[in-house]
Design an enzyme around this catalytic site. Structure first.
Site, PDB file in Angstrom:
ATOM      1  N   LYS A 158       0.530   4.803   6.642  1.00 25.78           N
ATOM      2  CA  LYS A 158      -0.100   5.590   5.577  1.00 25.78           C
ATOM      3  C   LYS A 158       0.456   7.008   5.635  1.00 25.78           C
ATOM      4  CE  LYS A 158      -2.937   2.199   4.646  1.00 25.78           C
ATOM      5  NZ  LYS A 158      -2.570   1.285   3.624  1.00 25.78           N
ATOM      6  N   SER A 182       0.794  -1.230   0.000  1.00 23.02           N
ATOM      7  CA  SER A 182       0.000   0.000   0.000  1.00 23.02           C
ATOM      8  C   SER A 182       0.825   1.279   0.000  1.00 23.02           C
ATOM      9  CB  SER A 182      -0.964   0.018   1.193  1.00 23.02           C
ATOM     10  OG  SER A 182      -0.264   0.236   2.395  1.00 23.02           O
TER      11      SER A 182
END
Length: 192
Positions: free
Chosen positions: A90, A49
């Site tokens: 993230k 990710s």
């Protein structure tokens, strides 16, 4: 000096030396435990990710105390508790009070376009349309702005990231810290 006295002095010196080593090792273990508990920790990144910024299997050091001293900033890489047993890494896109939207692969924060240079590599190699699909904050979260004590996060690999578009806002209290260094493999050592 007699041999018996000499042996006694040698044993005494040896015990003192052993005790000094035990104290030194104890201090090192305690220091490492305190540093790891309150200042820094390490993580292994699993998944794709955050590619190309961080690759699957890389090891990173996370600064746990930084956000005790100042607020998170836009584009910081953070580790946060996504569930009780899972932490995610993230990038912060939206801060409290921000309105976020994407239009034609451009990030808009409070109506102003922002550059995301860290995505240049992917955008250049991605040929299947928009790299980041269009969305408005209201449509993915039901809120018009990022709430107080929360951030909005996205993975750099926008096509393969479970992030705030899916899991909602990240509370400030869920943030473990800021990713500062990738240290393994050594050939990819870098500071963020």
């Amino acid at each position: 000096m007699e041999i018996g006295e000499q042996v006694f002095q040698e044993k005494k010196r040896w015990k003192r030396e052993l005790w000094n080593w035990i104290k030194a090792i104890g201090i090192v273990i305690l220091s490492v435990a305190l540093i790891r508990a309150f200042l820094f920790t390490n993580y292994i990144v699993y998944g794709q990710s955050m590619m190309p910024t961080i690759q699957d299997g890389e090891r990173i050091i996370v600064n746990k105390i930084g956000y005790e001293l100042h607020q998170p900033e836009r584009f910081d890489l953070i580790i946060f508790h996504a569930t009780e047993s899972t932490d995610y890494i993230k990038r912060i896109i939206g801060l409290p009070g921000d309105h976020i939207s994407y239009e034609n692969d451009v990030l808009f924060v409070n109506g102003e376009p922002l550059e995301e240079n860290f995505l240049d590599f992917y955008r250049e190699t991605y040929s299947a349309g928009l790299f980041t699909e269009d969305f408005r904050l209201e449509a993915v979260t039901g809120e018009s702005t990022v709430p107080e004590d929360c951030v909005f996060v996205l993975g750099d690999n926008r096509q393969n990231s479970l992030d705030s578009r899916h899991i909602g806002f990240v509370g400030m209290d869920a943030i473990v810290g800021k990713a500062n260094i990738a240290y393994w493999p050594l050939s990819k050592f870098r500071i963020f």
